[in-house]
Structure formats: structure tokens, C-alpha cells
Write a protein that holds these residues in place. Sequence first.
Motif, short mmCIF file in Angstrom:
data_model
loop_
_atom_site.label_atom_id
_atom_site.label_comp_id
_atom_site.label_asym_id
_atom_site.label_seq_id
_atom_site.Cartn_x
_atom_site.Cartn_y
_atom_site.Cartn_z
N PRO A 99 0.80 -1.24 0.00
CA PRO A 99 0.00 0.00 0.00
C PRO A 99 0.83 1.27 0.00
N THR A 100 2.04 1.24 0.52
CA THR A 100 2.86 2.46 0.62
C THR A 100 3.89 2.58 -0.49
N GLY A 101 3.94 1.62 -1.41
CA GLY A 101 4.88 1.69 -2.52
C GLY A 101 6.32 1.40 -2.14
N GLU A 102 6.51 0.55 -1.15
CA GLU A 102 7.89 0.23 -0.73
C GLU A 102 8.58 -0.75 -1.68
N GLY A 103 7.84 -1.32 -2.61
CA GLY A 103 8.46 -2.22 -3.60
C GLY A 103 8.67 -3.63 -3.10
N ASN A 104 7.71 -4.13 -2.32
CA ASN A 104 7.91 -5.46 -1.75
C ASN A 104 7.36 -6.60 -2.62
N CYS A 105 6.84 -6.26 -3.82
CA CYS A 105 6.35 -7.32 -4.70
C CYS A 105 6.63 -6.96 -6.16
N ARG A 106 6.87 -8.01 -6.95
CA ARG A 106 7.14 -7.83 -8.39
C ARG A 106 6.56 -9.00 -9.16
N TRP A 107 6.16 -8.74 -10.39
CA TRP A 107 5.81 -9.83 -11.29
C TRP A 107 7.09 -10.60 -11.60
N VAL A 108 6.95 -11.90 -11.84
CA VAL A 108 8.16 -12.71 -11.99
C VAL A 108 7.96 -13.85 -12.99
N GLY A 109 9.05 -14.23 -13.63
CA GLY A 109 9.08 -15.44 -14.44
C GLY A 109 8.40 -15.33 -15.78
N GLY A 110 7.56 -16.33 -16.07
CA GLY A 110 6.96 -16.44 -17.40
C GLY A 110 6.13 -15.26 -17.83
N VAL A 111 5.44 -14.63 -16.90
CA VAL A 111 4.62 -13.49 -17.28
C VAL A 111 5.47 -12.34 -17.79
N VAL A 112 6.65 -12.16 -17.21
CA VAL A 112 7.57 -11.11 -17.66
C VAL A 112 8.20 -11.51 -18.99
N ARG A 113 8.69 -12.73 -19.02
CA ARG A 113 9.33 -13.24 -20.25
C ARG A 113 8.39 -13.17 -21.44
N ASP A 114 7.17 -13.69 -21.28
CA ASP A 114 6.24 -13.74 -22.40
C ASP A 114 5.80 -12.35 -22.83
N THR A 115 5.61 -11.45 -21.87
CA THR A 115 5.18 -10.10 -22.23
C THR A 115 6.26 -9.38 -23.02
N ILE A 116 7.51 -9.57 -22.66
CA ILE A 116 8.62 -8.98 -23.43
C ILE A 116 8.60 -9.49 -24.87
N LEU A 117 8.23 -10.76 -25.03
CA LEU A 117 8.20 -11.38 -26.36
C LEU A 117 6.91 -11.10 -27.12
N GLY A 118 5.96 -10.41 -26.47
CA GLY A 118 4.69 -10.13 -27.14
C GLY A 118 3.74 -11.30 -27.13
N ILE A 119 3.96 -12.26 -26.21
CA ILE A 119 3.10 -13.43 -26.08
C ILE A 119 2.14 -13.21 -24.91
N THR A 120 0.89 -13.57 -25.09
CA THR A 120 -0.07 -13.47 -23.99
C THR A 120 0.27 -14.53 -22.94
N PRO A 121 0.57 -14.14 -21.72
CA PRO A 121 0.97 -15.12 -20.70
C PRO A 121 -0.21 -15.98 -20.25
N LYS A 122 0.08 -17.24 -19.94
CA LYS A 122 -0.96 -18.14 -19.45
C LYS A 122 -1.22 -17.91 -17.96
N ASP A 123 -0.15 -17.67 -17.22
CA ASP A 123 -0.27 -17.51 -15.78
C ASP A 123 0.42 -16.21 -15.36
N ILE A 124 -0.02 -15.70 -14.23
CA ILE A 124 0.61 -14.51 -13.67
C ILE A 124 1.11 -14.85 -12.28
N ASP A 125 2.41 -14.74 -12.10
CA ASP A 125 3.04 -15.05 -10.82
C ASP A 125 3.70 -13.80 -10.25
N MET A 126 3.78 -13.79 -8.93
CA MET A 126 4.37 -12.65 -8.24
C MET A 126 5.37 -13.15 -7.21
N ALA A 127 6.44 -12.41 -7.03
CA ALA A 127 7.40 -12.68 -5.96
C ALA A 127 7.33 -11.54 -4.96
#
Length: 400
Positions: A25-53
Motif C-alpha cells: 500500500p505504501t509503494g515500498e516495492g515489496n512485490c514484483r511480477w516474476v518469471g513467465g509473465v515477464v518473459r512472455d510479455t517482453i516477447l509479445g506473447i499473452t501469458p498463461k499464468d501470472i506469478d508474483m514474488a
Amino acid sequence: MTERLPDAGWTSREDLADLVTALDPTGEGNCRWVGGVVRDTILGITPKDIDMATTLLPEQTMERLTAARIKSVPTGIAHGTVTAVVAGGPVEITTLRRDVSTDGRHATVAFSTQWQDDAARRDFTINALYADPRTLEVFDYTGGVADLAARRVAFIGDAHARIREDYLRILRYFRFQARFGSLPADTAAESAVAELAPGLKGLSRERVGWELMGLLALPDPAVSVRRMAELGVLREVLPEVLPEGIETLDALIAHERALGLKGEAVRRLAALLPADPAVAETVAARLRLSIAQRKRLICAARRGGISGDPRVLAYRIGLEEARDRLLLAGLPTASLDGWAIPVLPLKGGQIVARGVSAGPQVAAILRMVEDRWVSEAFPGDARTGELLDEVLGHTSGTAG
């Protein structure tokens, strides 16, 4: 220059924005999208799953989700994973981790607050990418962005060490190579998978089966499968495959592509194996295939001797099973498109009503009518009634 994710439909979803607000809530940066969702989006592919770290501990994650009235499920809380159930689908949220020890099958992990620790324990550089959920800035600690651009599948750090942590990464390497890679492949990766391939024997059959079927379901796994054979990997998981099986797979994939058909993993597995139902049974059991997959694989192993109307074959063995046999034989399947297997418009009761005593004779007459009905390309009720008259006339004449 700072790398950022390109605009994609999922990046502007309101339910995901609410999830980020709940966790950070305060924008401290404690979570990020990770893995396949990032990889696929960079490649222009619609990701199947969305994961967060996240740097939050699992209990903290659940507390914050509960406070925001977002349903959470402790799907793997011992390993740091909590699933948030949001409108657009589940999101797995996993606490940052570092490996403490591994045995080639499972890893003992400890939670961490360092993003680099989490990246270092992942398998391939292209899977160790993170993105800020608000700014979409990409964080790359292992060179994954450059490897994506080069279509290079490379292990993080020492390939031998990554594989010894989990030998399943050998099969994952070939699956990712088939999906994202290009040739020539990464030499360090190939050297490691060839040397350590015997370690695959220690893995659970379910995990091996899942990876193999995932590989075979990709649009064109032929090059990767052939390379698996050349490097001695294939014989560790599918010793039944002979050189001609690789050629049959190549031909099948080319035929599927020519007809504009989607590849099926079971059919492609059948192409690799000898046309022997006993072999198919053995492989299906070893890979822990489902009952439906096992039956389909065994049916495909009985291929050969195809002649006449493909719809007759489909009526006898099933639509998908017939399509498998036709494609494996290099034959067209258009006659099955949009066709539904018909039902014989005749019941045993109708035969009894014609004066035939209930029992085996009714079943025999039904089979005779059905055989003629199939040979005449499944005619309607009127012709079926005529076929019954003819069969009854023949059988009564024979009995007399």
C-alpha cells in the motif's frame, strides 16, 4: 536505458492493481511480477499464468490479502506460496527464497529478502526476470533480457550445478529450447545435459511424463527431440524410441502443419514409439499417463492397414483415435471435420417386436444390421428399416 514491459492487456487489469495495493500500500516495492509473465510479455506473447514474488513472509501475505478482502489459499505455504483469487484468475505469490541444499529432486529453501538470491536459484536466465507492478520496470540479474533477444536458453551460473539441484531441468531445458530457443544452442547447456542425463532415472515418473508431454504439445518439438536423441537424453526417459521414430515424428509434424492442424502430444508420442500396443502400454504406465491418454496411445499403436471411408474407422474406434491413425499414415482428415459419429437408429426392442425372441439372436441381428448400415455410409431410419427386413428375411430363410 531502463527496460520496461510493453503495454499488455494484463498490465492494466483493475483486479491486479487492487492486489498490488493490498500487498504494497505504501509503494515500498515489496512485490514484483516474476518469471513467465515477464518473459512472455517482453516477447509479445499473452501469458498463461501470472506469478508474483514478494519479500513478505507467507503469513504476512495472507494477512494483507485478508485485510483487503481478497481470498487467499495457502497452496504451498511451506514453500512460501500463497494463491490470491482475483477476478481475472488466480495469482501465485511466493516469498523470495534461496536454496540451502538440494538432492537432485527437491530443494531445501530458506526465505530471503534479496531479489538476487531468488534469481540465482532459478533455472534459466529467461525465467529469472522481474517487473515492478507499478512502473513496469524490468529487473534482470542474470542476463535474461539479452538471452531472450538472442533466443538463447542458458542456465543461470554453472549449468552442471543447476542440473544437479534438480535433474528435471534437463527436460525443461529442451522444452524451453523448443519454445524459445534457436540454433546453435548454448554449448555449456548441451554439454551439461549430455553428461548428467543418467540422473533423470532418479526422478518421479509423473514429473518426467509431464515434461515430455509438455514438450511434445509445442508447435514444433522435432528439432529438440532429435537433439535429445543425439545427446543421449531421450534413451534415459524413452528407451523404446528407435531412429525411425524420430523420422516418423518429423513426418507427422510436417503433415499436421500442411493440414493446418494443432499437434497433439499423445499422437506425437505414438509417432516416436514402435507400432506395438504392448510397447505403448509399457510407456503409458511408466509415464503415468491418464486412462484416456493410455487408451489413445495404445489405439494409435495399432496403426496400419487403413482403407476405405475414414468415417467408418472413426465410427469403430472414435474420432480422435481415427484422426491419429490417419495423420500417422500421412493421410488427409478433412472427411472427419465437423462430422459427428452417428447412432444406429435401431434398438434391440424393435427386433423383439418383430417376433425375435430376446437373447443372443437379437444381438447377432443387431450386429448384422449395423455392419450393413456402416458399409452403406450410415443411412437414415427408412433404409435402416429395410436393412432389418433384409437381415430378418435372410435369417428366417436360413433357419427354415
